[in-house]
Design a protein around this motif. Structure first.
Motif, PDB file in Angstrom:
ATOM      1  N   THR A 118      38.212  37.416  46.991  1.00  9.75           N
ATOM      2  CA  THR A 118      37.959  36.478  45.903  1.00  9.75           C
ATOM      3  C   THR A 118      39.146  36.429  44.960  1.00  9.75           C
ATOM      4  N   SER A 119      39.209  35.379  44.192  1.00  8.51           N
ATOM      5  CA  SER A 119      40.196  35.258  43.129  1.00  8.51           C
ATOM      6  C   SER A 119      39.560  35.772  41.846  1.00  8.51           C
ATOM      7  N   LEU A 120      40.167  36.757  41.214  1.00 13.93           N
ATOM      8  CA  LEU A 120      39.607  37.308  39.990  1.00 13.93           C
ATOM      9  C   LEU A 120      39.664  36.241  38.899  1.00 13.93           C
ATOM     10  N   ASN A 121      38.519  35.941  38.287  1.00 12.63           N
ATOM     11  CA  ASN A 121      38.442  34.902  37.274  1.00 12.63           C
ATOM     12  C   ASN A 121      37.367  35.263  36.254  1.00 12.63           C
ATOM     13  N   PRO A 122      37.234  34.508  35.173  1.00  6.40           N
ATOM     14  CA  PRO A 122      36.256  34.865  34.137  1.00  6.40           C
ATOM     15  C   PRO A 122      34.824  34.930  34.637  1.00  6.40           C
ATOM     16  N   GLU A 123      34.510  34.157  35.671  1.00  7.29           N
ATOM     17  CA  GLU A 123      33.140  34.139  36.179  1.00  7.29           C
ATOM     18  C   GLU A 123      32.778  35.393  36.975  1.00  7.29           C
ATOM     19  N   ASN A 124      33.751  36.007  37.659  1.00  4.70           N
ATOM     20  CA  ASN A 124      33.429  37.170  38.503  1.00  4.70           C
ATOM     21  C   ASN A 124      34.105  38.455  38.023  1.00  4.70           C
ATOM     22  N   ILE A 125      34.626  38.459  36.790  1.00  4.38           N
ATOM     23  CA  ILE A 125      35.343  39.623  36.268  1.00  4.38           C
ATOM     24  C   ILE A 125      34.476  40.878  36.257  1.00  4.38           C
ATOM     25  N   GLY A 126      33.154  40.693  36.376  1.00  2.16           N
ATOM     26  CA  GLY A 126      32.241  41.832  36.413  1.00  2.16           C
ATOM     27  C   GLY A 126      32.436  42.742  37.605  1.00  2.16           C
ATOM     28  N   VAL A 127      33.203  42.315  38.617  1.00  2.00           N
ATOM     29  CA  VAL A 127      33.470  43.201  39.762  1.00  2.00           C
ATOM     30  C   VAL A 127      34.250  44.434  39.321  1.00  2.00           C
ATOM     31  N   LEU A 128      34.838  44.385  38.125  1.00  2.00           N
ATOM     32  CA  LEU A 128      35.596  45.533  37.600  1.00  2.00           C
ATOM     33  C   LEU A 128      34.713  46.503  36.828  1.00  2.00           C
ATOM     34  N   ASP A 129      33.480  46.124  36.582  1.00  2.00           N
ATOM     35  CA  ASP A 129      32.585  46.996  35.819  1.00  2.00           C
ATOM     36  C   ASP A 129      32.411  48.347  36.522  1.00  2.00           C
ATOM     37  N   GLY A 130      32.536  49.419  35.754  1.00  2.00           N
ATOM     38  CA  GLY A 130      32.280  50.755  36.291  1.00  2.00           C
ATOM     39  C   GLY A 130      33.485  51.470  36.856  1.00  2.00           C
ATOM     40  N   VAL A 131      34.642  50.801  36.943  1.00  5.71           N
ATOM     41  CA  VAL A 131      35.824  51.492  37.460  1.00  5.71           C
ATOM     42  C   VAL A 131      36.452  52.325  36.344  1.00  5.71           C
ATOM     43  N   ASP A 132      37.223  53.317  36.734  1.00 12.40           N
ATOM     44  CA  ASP A 132      37.885  54.192  35.759  1.00 12.40           C
ATOM     45  C   ASP A 132      39.275  53.699  35.382  1.00 12.40           C
ATOM     46  N   LEU A 133      39.854  52.870  36.248  1.00 10.84           N
ATOM     47  CA  LEU A 133      41.215  52.394  36.035  1.00 10.84           C
ATOM     48  C   LEU A 133      41.417  51.134  36.872  1.00 10.84           C
ATOM     49  N   ILE A 134      42.208  50.206  36.350  1.00 13.62           N
ATOM     50  CA  ILE A 134      42.568  48.989  37.076  1.00 13.62           C
ATOM     51  C   ILE A 134      44.068  49.032  37.332  1.00 13.62           C
ATOM     52  N   VAL A 135      44.478  48.745  38.564  1.00 13.60           N
ATOM     53  CA  VAL A 135      45.906  48.713  38.871  1.00 13.60           C
ATOM     54  C   VAL A 135      46.265  47.322  39.392  1.00 13.60           C
ATOM     55  N   ASP A 136      47.258  46.743  38.761  1.00 15.30           N
ATOM     56  CA  ASP A 136      47.696  45.382  39.057  1.00 15.30           C
ATOM     57  C   ASP A 136      48.660  45.358  40.241  1.00 15.30           C
ATOM     58  N   GLY A 137      48.310  44.556  41.251  1.00 10.89           N
ATOM     59  CA  GLY A 137      49.224  44.311  42.359  1.00 10.89           C
ATOM     60  C   GLY A 137      49.366  42.821  42.567  1.00 10.89           C
ATOM     61  N   THR A 138      49.135  42.033  41.501  1.00  7.93           N
ATOM     62  CA  THR A 138      49.143  40.578  41.619  1.00  7.93           C
ATOM     63  C   THR A 138      50.560  40.035  41.520  1.00  7.93           C
TER      64      THR A 138
END
Length: 312
Positions: free
Chosen positions: A96-116
């Motif tokens: 999926t393309s990360l966007n405001p509508e599905n940003i909840g897929v990041l809920d509960g993670v300890d860290l986000i790492v950008d590879g975009t």
């Protein structure tokens, strides 16, 4: 399996256990993200893999994860990555393309790492990070330059507020030296390991090509002051993507729409994930998950082409 890691002076069984109890989201599985994901998987961290793209032949050059056969079949990057990394850890893949509508897929993670490879998604990640108090690591590689930076107290919007989405080059327009992207990805993976184990929380911008750190400070913008989150609150369905004059439209496509693409296309490629065609000289890729990537002059032209072909 982890004896070499536990033999290090700053790490041991406790740090390994901390890592393996952690969940990290890797957004983007291209030249940098695939390197990051592999490093973290081999440490045993649980991974949420997010990428909207499907493999192409040039991905064999930029990443060690993907095979020529996978690239020829245009397998989703996250599925190809998860298949390999699943031997080392638990993975969850999101095509999926990360966007405001599905940003909840990041809920509960300890860290986000950008590879975009685009600023729009990075601004979105930064706003989510500030709003939810989840740190993230910026990674960039373009041409022969690479960067990495942990954002916890500092704010990406403050540092890069003068750079508008779509104004920076892409891997297709500027190329990429795989050695640089590999180093940038490795630096970000190391930052993730150090941060999660409490061995470092240093927040300077590291330039791979310069081999030095650049000190940057937040200026106190509306995002880091939690006054406004324009990207999180945006409802836009169109955004620029990697590649010259390519735009993603996030809309459902009916079965009749896919038939129109096949009937209109001068060159057609089809599999269970997508239909790709060249229509009036413009590449048109429709994904069965509900979005399209269109070669066009601008966002308005992309929307116009979408409406003309799909009939919406």
């Amino acid at each position: 399996m982890y004896s070499r890691f536990k033999a290090l002076g700053n790490y041991g069984e406790d740090e390994l256990e901390t890592l393996q109890d952690s969940t990290v989201a890797v957004v983007g599985l291209g030249a940098t993200g695939s390197v990051i994901a592999e490093h973290l998987a081999r440490h045993g961290l649980k991974l949420v893999l997010i990428d909207r793209d499907y493999l192409e032949p040039n991905d064999c050059y930029s990443s060690n994860l993907y095979t020529p056969k996978e690239c020829e079949k245009h397998v989703p990057k996250v599925e190809a990555a998860a298949k390999k990394l699943g031997d080392y850890t638990q993975t969850e893949s999101k095509v999926t393309s990360l966007n405001p509508e599905n940003i909840g897929v990041l809920d509960g993670v300890d860290l986000i790492v950008d590879g975009t490879d685009n600023m729009e998604t990075r601004f979105l990640i930064n706003e989510y990070s500030k709003k939810n108090n989840i740190p993230w690591i910026y990674t960039a590689a373009l041409g022969e330059k690479g960067y990495s930076m942990l954002f916890d107290e500092n704010c990406f919007n403050c540092v890069f507020e003068d750079i508008s989405p779509g104004t920076v080059g892409t891997c297709e327009t500027d190329g990429i030296l795989r050695e640089v992207s590999t180093i940038a990805g490795s630096v970000s993976a190391r930052k993730a390991v150090e941060y999660l184990t409490g061995n470092s929380s240093e927040q300077s911008l590291y330039g791979v090509h310069m081999d030095r750190k650049l000190e940057v400070e937040s200026s106190g913008c509306e995002v880091c002051n939690r006054e406004n989150f324009p990207h999180l609150e945006s409802q836009s369905k169109v955004s620029s993507v990697c590649g010259k004059n390519k735009y993603e439209i996030r809309r459902e496509i009916p079965a009749s729409g896919f038939e129109r693409i096949k009937q209109s296309g001068e060159r057609i490629e089809e599999n269970k994930y997508l239909v790709r065609a060249v229509i009036d000289g413009n590449e048109f890729v429709a994904f069965r998950s509900g979005r399209a990537i269109i070669e066009a002059e601008d966002e308005g032209h992309a929307e116009e082409l979408f409406a003309e072909v799909i009939g919406l």
